[in-house]
Write a protein that holds these residues in place. Structure first.
Motif, PDB file in Angstrom:
ATOM      1  N   LEU A   7      41.389  32.289  60.728  1.00  0.00           N
ATOM      2  CA  LEU A   7      41.941  33.248  59.251  1.00  0.00           C
ATOM      3  C   LEU A   7      40.663  32.895  58.210  1.00  0.00           C
ATOM      4  O   LEU A   7      40.743  31.641  57.888  1.00  0.00           O
ATOM      5  CB  LEU A   7      43.471  31.775  58.350  1.00  0.00           C
ATOM      6  N   GLU A   8      41.109  33.794  57.508  1.00  0.00           N
ATOM      7  CA  GLU A   8      40.292  33.813  56.465  1.00  0.00           C
ATOM      8  C   GLU A   8      40.983  33.636  54.769  1.00  0.00           C
ATOM      9  O   GLU A   8      42.347  33.317  54.369  1.00  0.00           O
ATOM     10  CB  GLU A   8      40.004  35.146  56.724  1.00  0.00           C
ATOM     11  N   SER A   9      39.927  32.831  53.497  1.00  0.00           N
ATOM     12  CA  SER A   9      40.511  32.374  53.248  1.00  0.00           C
ATOM     13  C   SER A   9      40.730  33.424  52.039  1.00  0.00           C
ATOM     14  O   SER A   9      41.191  32.921  50.778  1.00  0.00           O
ATOM     15  CB  SER A   9      39.378  31.536  52.301  1.00  0.00           C
ATOM     16  N   GLY A  10      40.511  34.845  52.362  1.00  0.00           N
ATOM     17  CA  GLY A  10      40.903  36.140  51.246  1.00  0.00           C
ATOM     18  C   GLY A  10      42.344  36.424  51.218  1.00  0.00           C
ATOM     19  O   GLY A  10      42.801  35.470  51.200  1.00  0.00           O
ATOM     20  N   LEU A  11      42.488  37.272  49.787  1.00  0.00           N
ATOM     21  CA  LEU A  11      44.244  37.054  49.607  1.00  0.00           C
ATOM     22  C   LEU A  11      44.530  38.599  50.234  1.00  0.00           C
ATOM     23  O   LEU A  11      43.462  39.060  50.322  1.00  0.00           O
ATOM     24  CB  LEU A  11      43.681  37.152  47.672  1.00  0.00           C
ATOM     25  N   ASP A  12      45.558  37.770  50.400  1.00  0.00           N
ATOM     26  CA  ASP A  12      46.477  38.623  51.584  1.00  0.00           C
ATOM     27  C   ASP A  12      47.963  39.573  51.048  1.00  0.00           C
ATOM     28  O   ASP A  12      48.246  39.803  50.957  1.00  0.00           O
ATOM     29  CB  ASP A  12      46.457  37.642  52.566  1.00  0.00           C
ATOM     30  N   VAL A  13      46.794  40.516  49.636  1.00  0.00           N
ATOM     31  CA  VAL A  13      48.231  40.849  49.656  1.00  0.00           C
ATOM     32  C   VAL A  13      47.390  42.701  49.563  1.00  0.00           C
ATOM     33  O   VAL A  13      45.858  43.060  49.859  1.00  0.00           O
ATOM     34  CB  VAL A  13      48.107  41.678  48.146  1.00  0.00           C
ATOM     35  N   GLU A  14      48.352  43.533  49.184  1.00  0.00           N
ATOM     36  CA  GLU A  14      47.102  45.067  49.393  1.00  0.00           C
ATOM     37  C   GLU A  14      47.188  45.467  48.156  1.00  0.00           C
ATOM     38  O   GLU A  14      45.964  46.050  48.026  1.00  0.00           O
ATOM     39  CB  GLU A  14      48.252  45.860  50.093  1.00  0.00           C
ATOM     40  N   ARG A  15      48.025  45.076  46.867  1.00  0.00           N
ATOM     41  CA  ARG A  15      47.390  45.617  44.989  1.00  0.00           C
ATOM     42  C   ARG A  15      47.881  43.921  44.326  1.00  0.00           C
ATOM     43  O   ARG A  15      48.960  43.883  45.383  1.00  0.00           O
ATOM     44  CB  ARG A  15      47.820  46.967  45.117  1.00  0.00           C
ATOM     45  N   THR A  16      47.290  44.428  42.972  1.00  0.00           N
ATOM     46  CA  THR A  16      47.346  43.211  42.870  1.00  0.00           C
ATOM     47  C   THR A  16      47.665  43.837  41.375  1.00  0.00           C
ATOM     48  O   THR A  16      48.119  45.176  41.236  1.00  0.00           O
ATOM     49  CB  THR A  16      46.361  42.118  41.539  1.00  0.00           C
ATOM     50  N   PHE A  17      48.931  43.132  40.280  1.00  0.00           N
ATOM     51  CA  PHE A  17      49.177  43.668  39.182  1.00  0.00           C
ATOM     52  C   PHE A  17      49.713  42.435  38.319  1.00  0.00           C
ATOM     53  O   PHE A  17      49.846  41.702  38.183  1.00  0.00           O
ATOM     54  CB  PHE A  17      51.539  44.239  39.081  1.00  0.00           C
ATOM     55  N   PRO A  18      48.191  43.373  36.923  1.00  0.00           N
ATOM     56  CA  PRO A  18      47.518  44.191  37.214  1.00  0.00           C
ATOM     57  C   PRO A  18      46.733  44.024  37.986  1.00  0.00           C
ATOM     58  O   PRO A  18      46.126  43.091  38.356  1.00  0.00           O
ATOM     59  CB  PRO A  18      47.548  44.074  35.761  1.00  0.00           C
ATOM     60  N   GLU A  19      45.960  45.000  38.618  1.00  0.00           N
ATOM     61  CA  GLU A  19      44.493  45.254  39.196  1.00  0.00           C
ATOM     62  C   GLU A  19      43.657  45.398  37.948  1.00  0.00           C
ATOM     63  O   GLU A  19      43.621  45.408  36.494  1.00  0.00           O
ATOM     64  CB  GLU A  19      44.888  46.880  39.570  1.00  0.00           C
ATOM     65  N   LYS A  20      42.519  44.539  38.645  1.00  0.00           N
ATOM     66  CA  LYS A  20      41.293  43.697  37.873  1.00  0.00           C
ATOM     67  C   LYS A  20      40.425  45.438  37.498  1.00  0.00           C
ATOM     68  O   LYS A  20      40.758  46.584  37.984  1.00  0.00           O
ATOM     69  CB  LYS A  20      40.437  43.080  38.985  1.00  0.00           C
ATOM     70  N   GLY A  21      40.816  45.236  36.343  1.00  0.00           N
ATOM     71  CA  GLY A  21      39.960  46.124  35.706  1.00  0.00           C
ATOM     72  C   GLY A  21      41.006  47.306  34.997  1.00  0.00           C
ATOM     73  O   GLY A  21      40.554  48.466  33.500  1.00  0.00           O
ATOM     74  N   HIS A  22      42.321  47.135  35.275  1.00  0.00           N
ATOM     75  CA  HIS A  22      42.987  48.281  35.061  1.00  0.00           C
ATOM     76  C   HIS A  22      43.389  48.177  33.050  1.00  0.00           C
ATOM     77  O   HIS A  22      44.434  47.041  33.204  1.00  0.00           O
ATOM     78  CB  HIS A  22      43.781  48.757  35.700  1.00  0.00           C
ATOM     79  N   VAL A  23      44.364  48.733  32.573  1.00  0.00           N
ATOM     80  CA  VAL A  23      44.184  48.205  31.330  1.00  0.00           C
ATOM     81  C   VAL A  23      45.927  49.223  30.989  1.00  0.00           C
ATOM     82  O   VAL A  23      46.323  50.378  31.563  1.00  0.00           O
ATOM     83  CB  VAL A  23      44.176  49.151  30.300  1.00  0.00           C
ATOM     84  N   LEU A  24      47.056  48.452  31.561  1.00  0.00           N
ATOM     85  CA  LEU A  24      47.768  48.184  31.636  1.00  0.00           C
ATOM     86  C   LEU A  24      48.764  49.191  29.766  1.00  0.00           C
ATOM     87  O   LEU A  24      48.026  49.261  28.913  1.00  0.00           O
ATOM     88  CB  LEU A  24      49.250  47.242  31.569  1.00  0.00           C
ATOM     89  N   THR A  25      49.738  50.369  30.352  1.00  0.00           N
ATOM     90  CA  THR A  25      50.783  50.538  29.649  1.00  0.00           C
ATOM     91  C   THR A  25      51.827  50.258  29.670  1.00  0.00           C
ATOM     92  O   THR A  25      52.442  49.921  30.887  1.00  0.00           O
ATOM     93  CB  THR A  25      50.450  52.411  29.309  1.00  0.00           C
ATOM     94  N   ILE A  26      52.381  50.360  28.238  1.00  0.00           N
ATOM     95  CA  ILE A  26      53.485  49.738  27.947  1.00  0.00           C
ATOM     96  C   ILE A  26      54.613  50.403  28.786  1.00  0.00           C
ATOM     97  O   ILE A  26      54.712  51.982  29.526  1.00  0.00           O
ATOM     98  CB  ILE A  26      54.296  49.814  26.293  1.00  0.00           C
ATOM     99  N   GLY A  27      55.374  49.864  29.103  1.00  0.00           N
ATOM    100  CA  GLY A  27      56.951  50.571  30.373  1.00  0.00           C
ATOM    101  C   GLY A  27      55.843  50.109  32.736  1.00  0.00           C
ATOM    102  O   GLY A  27      57.180  50.798  33.110  1.00  0.00           O
ATOM    103  N   GLU A  28      54.808  49.966  32.603  1.00  0.00           N
ATOM    104  CA  GLU A  28      54.000  50.186  33.421  1.00  0.00           C
ATOM    105  C   GLU A  28      54.677  48.788  34.606  1.00  0.00           C
ATOM    106  O   GLU A  28      55.378  47.801  33.613  1.00  0.00           O
ATOM    107  CB  GLU A  28      53.197  49.869  33.558  1.00  0.00           C
ATOM    108  N   SER A  29      55.598  49.146  35.517  1.00  0.00           N
ATOM    109  CA  SER A  29      55.995  48.113  36.261  1.00  0.00           C
ATOM    110  C   SER A  29      55.866  48.426  37.366  1.00  0.00           C
ATOM    111  O   SER A  29      55.290  49.146  38.282  1.00  0.00           O
ATOM    112  CB  SER A  29      57.490  48.386  35.472  1.00  0.00           C
ATOM    113  N   THR A  30      55.969  47.012  38.629  1.00  0.00           N
ATOM    114  CA  THR A  30      55.855  46.792  39.544  1.00  0.00           C
ATOM    115  C   THR A  30      57.238  45.633  39.893  1.00  0.00           C
ATOM    116  O   THR A  30      57.595  45.043  39.459  1.00  0.00           O
ATOM    117  CB  THR A  30      54.923  45.909  40.769  1.00  0.00           C
TER     118      THR A  30
END
Length: 107
Positions: A7-30
């Protein structure tokens, strides 16, 4: 004979919200089914709330004071939608802002 998988210690997700470096705009969702809460992630010991969408993609929602206060009341297994509402002025820290989110429960 047992086959062992390391088992590796890495994060077991395909993407994050918000994604690193991404500037969210109002209304963006997951959205997705809330399946797991991960704590002690990264150098800041952050919390990530893991959602799984219809395509079985695992999405990690980064914690914040706003997110934590809302997810605290959500049971694992619930359908959840997180919507970015923009930056709001902080009532507690003059001259500072915070990122605001709406969190919805599905039927």
């Amino acid at each position: 004979m047992t086959n062992w998988k390391k088992l590796e210690s890495g994060l077991d997700v395909e993407r994050t919200f918000p994604e690193k470096g991404h500037v969210l705009t109002i209304g963006e969702s997951t959205e997705g089914k809330y399946i797991e809460k991960l704590e002690g992630i990264g150098e800041n010991n952050s919390t990530i709330y893991v959602l799984e969408n219809d395509a079985t993609m695992r999405i990690g929602v980064w914690s914040s004071s706003v997110i934590d206060s809302k997810f605290r009341r959500i049971p694992i297994g619930s359908l959840v939608k997180v919507v970015y509402r923009g930056e709001k002025p902080s009532q507690k820290r003059r001259g500072k802002t915070y990122k605001d989110y709406d969190v919805f429960l599905g039927d």
